[in-house]
Design a protein around this motif. Structure first.
Motif, PDB file in Angstrom:
ATOM      1  N   TYR A  16       0.841  -1.206   0.000  1.00 25.80           N
ATOM      2  CA  TYR A  16       0.000   0.000   0.000  1.00 25.80           C
ATOM      3  C   TYR A  16       0.876   1.257   0.000  1.00 25.80           C
ATOM      4  O   TYR A  16       0.618   2.214  -0.731  1.00 25.80           O
ATOM      5  N   THR A  17       1.934   1.240   0.810  1.00 23.87           N
ATOM      6  CA  THR A  17       2.858   2.376   0.847  1.00 23.87           C
ATOM      7  C   THR A  17       3.541   2.565  -0.498  1.00 23.87           C
ATOM      8  O   THR A  17       3.694   3.697  -0.988  1.00 23.87           O
ATOM      9  N   LEU A  18       3.939   1.459  -1.128  1.00 21.76           N
ATOM     10  CA  LEU A  18       4.562   1.541  -2.447  1.00 21.76           C
ATOM     11  C   LEU A  18       3.610   2.151  -3.471  1.00 21.76           C
ATOM     12  O   LEU A  18       4.012   2.929  -4.338  1.00 21.76           O
ATOM     13  N   GLN A  19       2.324   1.807  -3.362  1.00 17.97           N
ATOM     14  CA  GLN A  19       1.333   2.367  -4.282  1.00 17.97           C
ATOM     15  C   GLN A  19       1.212   3.880  -4.101  1.00 17.97           C
ATOM     16  O   GLN A  19       1.053   4.626  -5.067  1.00 17.97           O
ATOM     17  N   ILE A  20       1.289   4.333  -2.841  1.00 18.75           N
ATOM     18  CA  ILE A  20       1.244   5.778  -2.578  1.00 18.75           C
ATOM     19  C   ILE A  20       2.448   6.460  -3.215  1.00 18.75           C
ATOM     20  O   ILE A  20       2.328   7.492  -3.890  1.00 18.75           O
ATOM     21  N   TYR A  21       3.626   5.870  -3.024  1.00 18.48           N
ATOM     22  CA  TYR A  21       4.826   6.440  -3.622  1.00 18.48           C
ATOM     23  C   TYR A  21       4.721   6.478  -5.143  1.00 18.48           C
ATOM     24  O   TYR A  21       5.146   7.436  -5.798  1.00 18.48           O
ATOM     25  N   LYS A  22       4.153   5.414  -5.699  1.00 12.88           N
ATOM     26  CA  LYS A  22       4.005   5.351  -7.149  1.00 12.88           C
ATOM     27  C   LYS A  22       3.045   6.432  -7.641  1.00 12.88           C
ATOM     28  O   LYS A  22       3.275   7.079  -8.653  1.00 12.88           O
ATOM     29  N   ARG A  23       1.956   6.616  -6.882  1.00  7.89           N
ATOM     30  CA  ARG A  23       0.977   7.632  -7.262  1.00  7.89           C
ATOM     31  C   ARG A  23       1.580   9.032  -7.238  1.00  7.89           C
ATOM     32  O   ARG A  23       1.198   9.906  -7.998  1.00  7.89           O
ATOM     33  N   HIS A  24       2.526   9.230  -6.334  1.00  9.22           N
ATOM     34  CA  HIS A  24       3.195  10.529  -6.231  1.00  9.22           C
ATOM     35  C   HIS A  24       4.364  10.654  -7.204  1.00  9.22           C
ATOM     36  O   HIS A  24       5.069  11.652  -7.197  1.00  9.22           O
ATOM     37  N   GLY A  25       4.590   9.602  -8.008  1.00  6.21           N
ATOM     38  CA  GLY A  25       5.651   9.646  -9.002  1.00  6.21           C
ATOM     39  C   GLY A  25       7.042   9.456  -8.441  1.00  6.21           C
ATOM     40  O   GLY A  25       8.040   9.738  -9.107  1.00  6.21           O
ATOM     41  N   LEU A  26       7.136   8.963  -7.188  1.00  6.17           N
ATOM     42  CA  LEU A  26       8.439   8.798  -6.558  1.00  6.17           C
ATOM     43  C   LEU A  26       9.110   7.488  -6.932  1.00  6.17           C
ATOM     44  O   LEU A  26      10.328   7.347  -6.809  1.00  6.17           O
ATOM     45  N   ILE A  27       8.307   6.483  -7.321  1.00  5.33           N
ATOM     46  CA  ILE A  27       8.872   5.235  -7.832  1.00  5.33           C
ATOM     47  C   ILE A  27       8.143   4.860  -9.110  1.00  5.33           C
ATOM     48  O   ILE A  27       6.996   5.246  -9.315  1.00  5.33           O
ATOM     49  N   LYS A  28       8.795   4.092  -9.942  1.00  6.88           N
ATOM     50  CA  LYS A  28       8.234   3.724 -11.241  1.00  6.88           C
ATOM     51  C   LYS A  28       7.717   2.292 -11.277  1.00  6.88           C
ATOM     52  O   LYS A  28       6.678   2.010 -11.847  1.00  6.88           O
ATOM     53  N   ASN A  29       8.447   1.375 -10.668  1.00  6.07           N
ATOM     54  CA  ASN A  29       8.121  -0.038 -10.784  1.00  6.07           C
ATOM     55  C   ASN A  29       7.921  -0.662  -9.410  1.00  6.07           C
ATOM     56  O   ASN A  29       8.398  -0.159  -8.393  1.00  6.07           O
ATOM     57  N   ASP A  30       7.198  -1.800  -9.390  1.00  6.98           N
ATOM     58  CA  ASP A  30       7.034  -2.559  -8.158  1.00  6.98           C
ATOM     59  C   ASP A  30       8.377  -3.153  -7.732  1.00  6.98           C
ATOM     60  O   ASP A  30       9.219  -3.488  -8.562  1.00  6.98           O
ATOM     61  N   ILE A  31       8.544  -3.297  -6.417  1.00  9.82           N
ATOM     62  CA  ILE A  31       9.760  -3.894  -5.886  1.00  9.82           C
ATOM     63  C   ILE A  31       9.376  -5.210  -5.224  1.00  9.82           C
ATOM     64  O   ILE A  31       8.563  -5.219  -4.309  1.00  9.82           O
ATOM     65  N   PRO A  32       9.923  -6.360  -5.659  1.00 11.43           N
ATOM     66  CA  PRO A  32       9.608  -7.638  -5.006  1.00 11.43           C
ATOM     67  C   PRO A  32       9.944  -7.590  -3.521  1.00 11.43           C
ATOM     68  O   PRO A  32      10.980  -7.040  -3.138  1.00 11.43           O
ATOM     69  N   THR A  33       9.052  -8.161  -2.688  1.00 13.08           N
ATOM     70  CA  THR A  33       9.253  -8.063  -1.240  1.00 13.08           C
ATOM     71  C   THR A  33      10.555  -8.698  -0.782  1.00 13.08           C
ATOM     72  O   THR A  33      11.165  -8.233   0.177  1.00 13.08           O
ATOM     73  N   ASN A  34      10.998  -9.758  -1.484  1.00 12.61           N
ATOM     74  CA  ASN A  34      12.251 -10.385  -1.044  1.00 12.61           C
ATOM     75  C   ASN A  34      13.458  -9.514  -1.342  1.00 12.61           C
ATOM     76  O   ASN A  34      14.578  -9.840  -0.966  1.00 12.61           O
ATOM     77  N   ASP A  35      13.244  -8.383  -2.030  1.00  9.83           N
ATOM     78  CA  ASP A  35      14.330  -7.447  -2.290  1.00  9.83           C
ATOM     79  C   ASP A  35      14.558  -6.492  -1.126  1.00  9.83           C
ATOM     80  O   ASP A  35      15.594  -5.843  -1.059  1.00  9.83           O
ATOM     81  N   TYR A  36      13.587  -6.344  -0.221  1.00 12.55           N
ATOM     82  CA  TYR A  36      13.763  -5.345   0.820  1.00 12.55           C
ATOM     83  C   TYR A  36      13.334  -5.799   2.214  1.00 12.55           C
ATOM     84  O   TYR A  36      13.535  -5.091   3.191  1.00 12.55           O
ATOM     85  N   ILE A  37      12.759  -6.992   2.355  1.00 12.67           N
ATOM     86  CA  ILE A  37      12.357  -7.483   3.666  1.00 12.67           C
ATOM     87  C   ILE A  37      13.259  -8.640   4.073  1.00 12.67           C
ATOM     88  O   ILE A  37      13.423  -9.603   3.326  1.00 12.67           O
ATOM     89  N   PHE A  38      13.853  -8.547   5.238  1.00 12.45           N
ATOM     90  CA  PHE A  38      14.782  -9.563   5.717  1.00 12.45           C
ATOM     91  C   PHE A  38      14.043 -10.862   6.020  1.00 12.45           C
ATOM     92  O   PHE A  38      13.088 -10.885   6.781  1.00 12.45           O
TER      93      PHE A  38
END
Length: 774
Positions: free
Chosen positions: A284-306
């Motif tokens: 949901y947070t990623l979607q907000i960032y995307k809506r604000h134009g701060l990110i372009k693509n989805d990030i797989p969860t295993n890329d950022y969650i330990f």
């Protein structure tokens, strides 16, 4: 000889010294970091072999970059970490600590600025960087309000609000309000969480190199930190004293005490275990960032969650010994054997087959045995009810697979879940597809006696006719014989039994939104067991979980064909329905019934596409289609068009106070009230999203339209749904923006925008009112 002993002693100390790591705080020393101080001062870090240096924020430096560069191994930040990951920075989220962000806007009570809608063109003292107050900016953008940002915020700038050199101030719920209370200044607190922007607050993170090269150390740091936070919140006065003496000497005891109570609210450890991470909220947070134009693509969860201890970081025997504290290791050594209760007839999850534990949970227990390194012995029982009674009598230490309930918490503690299972309803073949469970509340529905989901469903569907059955097999038999309409169970269990014994007789006819989160239940008079099993569960790799799933969740159509195991829950559903359909099509006497059933299902799926699932009002999709059609119709007929937007007043606060289940029930009652207030064929009511609704009709002039909408507003308040946090009434109320136009209206966008502006006017005017255009 003396020199030899000195050298030997020095070498020995060096050999067994704790690993040195640094934690970089995001701000100055205060109770905001109490859990880390507690973990250090109470020895939780050192018990796991860690020597932790806690560093105060240097405001000249970027605290996140300090961790990325390796200047510190661990750091504390918030959802802005996702922006760093989107830029391919090597950050890894270890665990969230604050379930809610404490970032808020403060205004003077005397200013009258008590909502974000009143901040338009007002001066807001703000952070120098957007990322430091992103939740606030997102809230303002969502409601289309643009204040004047004064980006000069510093430590003591809250005084500018008192001196009225600014209209509003961006601060922390846990900090600045204390200063105003101390000075006797009344303030308003505008919290983005009350306006749909509920983001995570402080999260523990590390760099990618630390996560990959030292996963055991990361896990130990995480576990000790969580333990520290529990200690800090349960021993606030002790930790406040430690912070005052060792870390924040300039802060008063009263200020630290205020912080402690406020931070307890944003952590919410009594209702949500510390460290709980909901990947849905991250997305949901990623979607907000995307809506604000701060990110372009989805990030797989295993890329950022330990994910601790995966297949690339299997522990050796020496490392396993370090997994548990000395206290935990001594406990296991003295315990010698752990006794276990199971559900003796719950396949494919588990079964007592002639005294042997089989099923999915048995495979998980075998893995856990290797971790704790002592035997786990099953207690023989014949029914689930008997297992519960045996456990209450303290004759077994753990349940292999169980869901938390309020009643069970009186004698059990619960580990993190290791299985998440959808709930479904099974009926006879000739029943229609059930798209909405509430449509069968008048039917007799079976639930297995003693199963936890029974408590959950009884609370959500209090009027449904539930019938207790002894076990899944008993329930399916009663469905087959027509004694009950359907049986509620898990997808895996019901699918297993249908394929085994009821092909061509029963089917999965519908699915619930709820899932069954299952872990290990541990006797609460020996709480150390929960910590042990939580750590052991964390060692199970994703590959091992998939291997166990593949072994037990599969569907075979024919003995002569060897089908591959089903890899996903969705595939199970598809194959179950496919097998049923295949058999039905071969049975001539049921062919016509199946065709009729499919036609009825298709008809309902058209209905579903234009209907909101919860309220059964028309949805936003149908509104977008109907809005221009009705305007054009009114133009042709030269009639007035009326459109009202309404919002449920302080509905976020209602959900926070009474719970989301009560919130859903309130929305349903309000929807029914609105529908009953509109009687003409051309009166349309829509759920536009969340707690926002729309009413659209034609043929009434302004006076008649206002009278109708006022009646709708009054009928909602007359439902007398208690709402203690509603300043407009003691009950749930709504605010309306109403626009009435003659046939000369130009387009629907103009109509919608004007109604939306009037809605904000109604809110600013005190709520529970209708504002109509001039």
């Amino acid at each position: 000889m003396r020199l030899f002993f000195i050298l030997f002693f020095t070498a020995s100390v060096s050999l067994f010294a704790n690993e040195k790591v640094a934690l970089q705080l995001k701000w100055l020393h205060q109770f905001q970091f109490a859990g880390y101080y507690a973990a250090k001062e109470k020895g939780f870090y050192s018990e796991l072999g860690l020597d932790v240096e806690i560093r105060e924020r240097n405001r000249v430096k970027n605290n996140i970059q300090q961790v990325i560069s390796g200047e510190a191994e661990y750091g504390i930040s918030d959802s802005v970490l996702l922006l760093y990951k989107a830029k391919k920075e090597p950050v890894t989220i270890v665990t969230p600590i604050f379930q809610h962000s404490p970032g808020v806007i403060l205004t003077l009570k005397s200013s009258g600025i008590d909502s974000p809608y009143k901040l338009k063109n007002k001066k807001l003292m703000f952070y120098k960087k957007d990322t430091d107050g992103f939740g606030i900016l997102s809230m303002l953008e969502n409601i289309s309000v643009t204040p004047i940002l004064d980006r000069v915020k510093d430590k003591e700038d809250y005084t500018s609000l008192i001196s009225k050199t600014t209209d509003a101030y961006a601060g922390y719920l846990t900090n600045e309000p204390f200063y105003f209370r101390e000075k006797g200044v009344d303030i308003n607190i505008i919290n983005p969480a009350n306006y749909g922007l509920d983001l995570y607050g402080d999260m523990l993170f590390t760099n990618l190199q630390e996560a990959k090269n030292h996963p055991q150390r990361v896990e130990k740091f995480k576990q000790a930190t969580i333990k520290g936070w529990y200690y800090a919140l349960e021993h606030k006065e002790e930790i406040i004293k430690i912070i005052k003496e060792k870390y924040a000497k300039n802060k008063s005891i009263e200020h630290l005490r205020y912080e402690a109570n406020a931070i307890e609210e944003v952590i919410q450890h009594k209702s949500i275990p510390i460290g709980t991470l909901d990947k849905g909220r991250i997305k949901y947070t990623l979607q907000i960032y995307k809506r604000h134009g701060l990110i372009k693509n989805d990030i797989p969860t295993n890329d950022y969650i330990f994910e601790p201890f995966n297949e690339n970081s299997v522990l050796n025997d020496t490392q396993k010994n370090k997994l548990f504290t000395d206290e935990e290791s001594d406990y296991l050594k003295n315990k010698k054997v752990i006794t276990m209760c199971i559900d003796p007839d719950w396949m494919p999850f588990e079964k007592n087959e002639n005294g042997k534990h089989i099923g999915m949970s048995a495979d998980y227990i075998d893995v856990l045995k290797d971790e704790i390194n002592i035997p786990i012995r099953m207690i023989n029982t014949k029914t689930w009810g008997e297992s519960l009674e045996v456990a209450k009598a303290r004759k077994c230490d753990i349940f292999s697979l169980v869901m938390p309930t309020k009643e069970r918490r009186e004698w059990l503690e619960f580990t993190k879940p290791y299985l998440s299972i959808p709930l479904v309803i099974v009926t006879n073949l000739d029943e229609f597809f059930i798209s909405d469970i509430s449509k069968v509340i008048d039917k007799n529905i079976g639930i297995v006696k003693g199963y936890a989901y029974g408590e959950i469903l009884r609370e959500k569907y209090p009027t449904m006719n539930f019938v207790e059955v002894q076990n899944v097999k008993d329930g399916l038999e009663q469905v087959k014989e027509g004694n009950i309409f359907g049986l509620i169970g898990t997808l895996a269990t019901t699918g297993y039994h249908i394929q085994k014994d009821y092909i061509g007789q029963l089917k999965i006819a519908g699915k619930f939104d709820e899932k069954w989160e299952l872990g290990i239940g541990v006797r609460n008079d020996e709480p150390i067991l929960k910590d042990i099993f939580d750590k052991a569960i964390a060692q199970i790799s994703p590959d091992k979980k998939q291997e166990i799933l593949n072994k037990w969740i599969s569907v075979n159509y024919d003995r002569n064909v060897n089908y591959k195991p089903i890899l996903q829950w969705l595939a199970v559903i598809m194959l179950i329905f496919s097998s049923i359909l295949f058999i039905i099509l071969r049975i001539n006497k049921k062919l016509k019934l199946e065709i009729r059933t499919r036609k009825e299902t298709e008809r309902k799926l058209q209905e579903i596409s234009i209907t909101d699932e919860l309220t059964h009002l028309y949805n936003r999709r149908y509104f977008n289609k109907k809005f221009p059609q009705l305007i054009n119709s009114a133009k042709r007929e030269k009639k007035h068009v009326s459109f009202a937007i309404l919002d449920i007043d302080y509905f976020k606060l209602y959900n926070d106070t009474y719970g989301h289940i009560s919130g859903d029930e309130a929305l349903q009652k309000i929807a029914e009230s609105m529908q009953s207030s509109l009687s003409r064929a051309d009166d349309y009511c829509f759920r536009l999203g969340g707690e926002e609704f729309g009413i659209l009709f034609k043929g009434l002039d302004k006076e008649q339209s206002l009278e109708l909408i006022e009646q709708v507003r009054q009928n909602i308040e007359n439902l007398k749904i208690e709402h203690a946090n509603n300043t407009a009434s003691q009950y749930v109320t709504s605010s309306f923006g109403l626009v009435v136009k003659d046939s000369a209206i130009t387009n629907e966008e103009e109509l919608y925008r004007e109604a939306d502006d009037l809605l904000y006017k109604a809110k600013d005017g005190g709520r529970n009112r209708v504002c109509v255009n001039d």
